[in-house]
Design a protein around this motif. Structure first.
Motif, PDB file in Angstrom:
ATOM      1  N   ILE A 114     -11.383  -5.508   5.208  1.00  0.00           N
ATOM      2  CA  ILE A 114     -11.032  -4.206   5.790  1.00  0.00           C
ATOM      3  C   ILE A 114      -9.587  -4.229   6.300  1.00  0.00           C
ATOM      4  O   ILE A 114      -8.810  -3.295   6.055  1.00  0.00           O
ATOM      5  CB  ILE A 114     -12.012  -3.845   6.927  1.00  0.00           C
ATOM      6  CG1 ILE A 114     -13.408  -3.567   6.371  1.00  0.00           C
ATOM      7  CG2 ILE A 114     -11.497  -2.635   7.720  1.00  0.00           C
ATOM      8  CD1 ILE A 114     -14.478  -3.431   7.447  1.00  0.00           C
ATOM      9  N   LYS A 115      -9.233  -5.302   6.989  1.00  0.00           N
ATOM     10  CA  LYS A 115      -7.876  -5.402   7.517  1.00  0.00           C
ATOM     11  C   LYS A 115      -6.837  -5.458   6.397  1.00  0.00           C
ATOM     12  O   LYS A 115      -5.776  -4.826   6.483  1.00  0.00           O
ATOM     13  CB  LYS A 115      -7.755  -6.630   8.422  1.00  0.00           C
ATOM     14  CG  LYS A 115      -8.458  -6.479   9.764  1.00  0.00           C
ATOM     15  CD  LYS A 115      -8.324  -7.713  10.622  1.00  0.00           C
ATOM     16  CE  LYS A 115      -6.903  -7.928  11.113  1.00  0.00           C
ATOM     17  NZ  LYS A 115      -6.811  -9.072  12.067  1.00  0.00           N
ATOM     18  N   ALA A 116      -7.141  -6.191   5.339  1.00  0.00           N
ATOM     19  CA  ALA A 116      -6.191  -6.309   4.230  1.00  0.00           C
ATOM     20  C   ALA A 116      -5.941  -4.963   3.573  1.00  0.00           C
ATOM     21  O   ALA A 116      -4.793  -4.607   3.258  1.00  0.00           O
ATOM     22  CB  ALA A 116      -6.717  -7.313   3.201  1.00  0.00           C
ATOM     23  N   ASP A 128      -1.288   5.496  10.264  1.00  0.00           N
ATOM     24  CA  ASP A 128      -2.334   4.723  10.921  1.00  0.00           C
ATOM     25  C   ASP A 128      -3.660   5.488  10.978  1.00  0.00           C
ATOM     26  O   ASP A 128      -4.477   5.272  11.864  1.00  0.00           O
ATOM     27  CB  ASP A 128      -1.906   4.308  12.324  1.00  0.00           C
ATOM     28  CG  ASP A 128      -1.624   5.509  13.235  1.00  0.00           C
ATOM     29  OD1 ASP A 128      -1.796   6.661  12.776  1.00  0.00           O
ATOM     30  OD2 ASP A 128      -1.240   5.281  14.403  1.00  0.00           O
ATOM     31  N   ASP A 129      -3.836   6.396  10.014  1.00  0.00           N
ATOM     32  CA  ASP A 129      -5.075   7.183   9.997  1.00  0.00           C
ATOM     33  C   ASP A 129      -5.798   7.057   8.658  1.00  0.00           C
ATOM     34  O   ASP A 129      -6.454   7.983   8.191  1.00  0.00           O
ATOM     35  CB  ASP A 129      -4.767   8.656  10.285  1.00  0.00           C
ATOM     36  CG  ASP A 129      -3.799   9.273   9.272  1.00  0.00           C
ATOM     37  OD1 ASP A 129      -3.224   8.509   8.451  1.00  0.00           O
ATOM     38  OD2 ASP A 129      -3.623  10.509   9.291  1.00  0.00           O
ATOM     39  N   HIS A 130      -5.709   5.889   8.037  1.00  0.00           N
ATOM     40  CA  HIS A 130      -6.313   5.713   6.721  1.00  0.00           C
ATOM     41  C   HIS A 130      -7.842   5.630   6.801  1.00  0.00           C
ATOM     42  O   HIS A 130      -8.396   5.255   7.837  1.00  0.00           O
ATOM     43  CB  HIS A 130      -5.767   4.449   6.058  1.00  0.00           C
ATOM     44  CG  HIS A 130      -4.305   4.538   5.762  1.00  0.00           C
ATOM     45  ND1 HIS A 130      -3.351   3.882   6.514  1.00  0.00           N
ATOM     46  CD2 HIS A 130      -3.626   5.243   4.810  1.00  0.00           C
ATOM     47  CE1 HIS A 130      -2.155   4.155   6.028  1.00  0.00           C
ATOM     48  NE2 HIS A 130      -2.289   4.978   5.001  1.00  0.00           N
ATOM     49  N   GLY A 187     -13.327   3.898  13.422  1.00  0.00           N
ATOM     50  CA  GLY A 187     -13.230   5.208  12.783  1.00  0.00           C
ATOM     51  C   GLY A 187     -12.695   5.133  11.364  1.00  0.00           C
ATOM     52  O   GLY A 187     -12.393   4.067  10.838  1.00  0.00           O
ATOM     53  N   GLY A 188     -12.586   6.291  10.759  1.00  0.00           N
ATOM     54  CA  GLY A 188     -12.002   6.379   9.436  1.00  0.00           C
ATOM     55  C   GLY A 188     -12.891   5.879   8.322  1.00  0.00           C
ATOM     56  O   GLY A 188     -12.398   5.372   7.308  1.00  0.00           O
ATOM     57  N   THR A 245      -7.382   8.233   2.044  1.00  0.00           N
ATOM     58  CA  THR A 245      -8.264   7.178   1.541  1.00  0.00           C
ATOM     59  C   THR A 245      -7.452   5.970   1.097  1.00  0.00           C
ATOM     60  O   THR A 245      -6.559   6.084   0.254  1.00  0.00           O
ATOM     61  CB  THR A 245      -9.116   7.684   0.366  1.00  0.00           C
ATOM     62  OG1 THR A 245      -9.831   8.856   0.756  1.00  0.00           O
ATOM     63  CG2 THR A 245     -10.098   6.606  -0.075  1.00  0.00           C
ATOM     64  N   CYS A 246      -7.769   4.806   1.658  1.00  0.00           N
ATOM     65  CA  CYS A 246      -7.049   3.584   1.283  1.00  0.00           C
ATOM     66  C   CYS A 246      -7.945   2.565   0.591  1.00  0.00           C
ATOM     67  O   CYS A 246      -7.441   1.627  -0.037  1.00  0.00           O
ATOM     68  CB  CYS A 246      -6.403   2.940   2.508  1.00  0.00           C
ATOM     69  SG  CYS A 246      -7.561   2.281   3.725  1.00  0.00           S
TER      70      CYS A 246
END
Length: 399
Positions: free
Chosen positions: A115-117, A129-131, A165-166, A186-187
């Motif tokens: 998730i972090k990657a 910062d809202d992905h 979130g997100g 969406t990322c």
């Protein structure tokens, strides 16, 4: 005087936090594909520690490799290099075709890193910062707050909100459902190649290839969770390899260490080159020499003893015999799965009740949801073990 099974269980309940409703057995030792309890009763193991013990118990060469590493070095931290971690990483990259490895202590931690990657990749690309990440309903990725946030099960999530979130949810094997959740934020998309806890649902080829094409079109990263279905269990080293759909990020654990707690997330070249850098992620125990010695030896055994080829052969036999069981047992509605990751859908009876009856008959199986009996045996079982399992399972159904 030898302590009774009942007293051992009582002492466990006195001291261990009750977060599991354990089965009434105290396992003591294993040999091959069998386990023995403290009273000497023998069990055919078709649970494998929840798909962990891919090589069964005391596979030739495995114990010796761990004992040798114990005598050499147990821990150094990631402030220094160590040989087992480098060897294990190289073998894992070769087996997966991915680019870089980050070792963790569990599958849940691998999901956290994935998730972090993905979020860091998106942040590096546009500075936002809202992905958002799209996950699947009825999925299971772990119990930590991040992993729980992408686990599509209301029962697991409800007591622990607010989660991260997100996160948006789509339906597994429904490409249009995924497409409908895509936004300009969406990322990533995360899914299990074969859903495990959700009931043993393999991804369809159309769905997986469709999701991959959608991700490539929008520069969205695809995370495939191979924690349970990977490491040969499906009949391929990693289940996605059958579909020819390579993820940007892959998580694995369980059978990687065959009993030693270890996990990893792997990145393709694009993601590795534009996401996590020093200071972004870390772990004290990850890449531990002892754990990585286990991973290295497991990968050697898989290659030298053609474990995946064996899974294809025995998996076909298991599927054939289970299909016959479905045809002849009114309480079994259907079979789902691939290779040595199989689920029997139960109708009119409790899957949990059947698991308990099987235990009584000397067979270890587990559930996947309320109506599925899950079969995830050691990958080294033979036809005779499939036949023995079916004999004991029929006896459990008749009990």
């Amino acid at each position: 005087m030898k302590e009774s099974k009942e007293r051992i269980m009582e002492r466990a309940e006195e001291a261990v936090l009750h977060t599991y409703n354990r089965y009434p057995v105290v396992l003591d030792r294993g040999e091959g594909v069998y386990l023995y309890d403290t009273e000497g009763k023998k069990y055919l193991d078709f649970a494998a520690g929840i798909a962990v013990q891919a090589l069964g118990y005391h596979y030739p060469g495995y114990d010796e490799a761990l004992k040798e590493q114990v005598d050499r070095l147990l821990h150094t931290s990631n402030l220094y290099y160590n040989v087992p971690a480098m060897e294990a990483a190289g073998k894992l990259v070769k087996a997966s075709g991915m680019s870089k490895v980050f070792f963790t202590n569990s599958g849940t931690e691998a999901i956290e890193g994935a998730i972090k990657a993905v979020r860091k990749y998106a942040y590096e690309k546009d500075g936002r910062d809202d992905h958002e990440i799209i996950a699947m309903n009825h999925s299971f990725h772990g119990r930590s707050m991040g992993a729980l946030s992408v686990t599509g099960n209301e029962k697991y999530q409800a007591p622990f909100r607010p989660l991260i979130g997100g996160i948006r949810f789509a339906d597994f094997n429904d490409l249009e459902s995924v497409r409908a959740q895509v936004t300009d934020r969406t990322c990533g998309v995360i899914l299990e190649t074969i859903q495990g806890e959700g009931g043993i649902y393999p991804a369809t080829e159309e769905f997986l290839k469709g999701v991959k094409a959608l991700c490539e079109e929008r520069d969205i990263l695809l995370i495939l969770d191979e924690i349970q279905c990977g490491m040969g269990r499906s009949g391929h080293m990693f289940a996605w390899q059958e579909y020819g759909v390579k993820p940007n990020v892959m998580t694995c654990a369980k059978a990687m260490g065959c009993g030693v707690p270890v996990g990893a997330f792997l990145l393709d070249e694009k993601t590795a080159g534009a996401s996590l850098v020093p200071g972004d992620h870390g772990t004290t125990y990850g890449g531990n020499p002892f754990a990585c010695a286990a991973v290295s030896k497991v990968l050697d055994i898989f290659e030298e003893d053609a474990i995946v080829d064996h899974v294809r052969e025995i998996g076909s036999y298991l599927e054939e015999r289970l299909d016959h069981l479905v045809e002849t047992c009114d309480c079994i509605r259907c079979r789902r799965g691939k290779g040595l990751m199989q689920g029997l859908v139960i109708g009119g009876r409790s899957a949990g009740e059947i698991v308990l009856k099987s235990l009584d008959k000397g067979l270890l199986v587990i559930t996947a949801g309320s109506d599925v009996v899950r079969l995830v045996p050691p990958l080294v079982i033979e036809r005779e073990h499939v036949d023995e399992m079916l004999e004991k399972f029929r006896a459990a159904l008749d009990a």
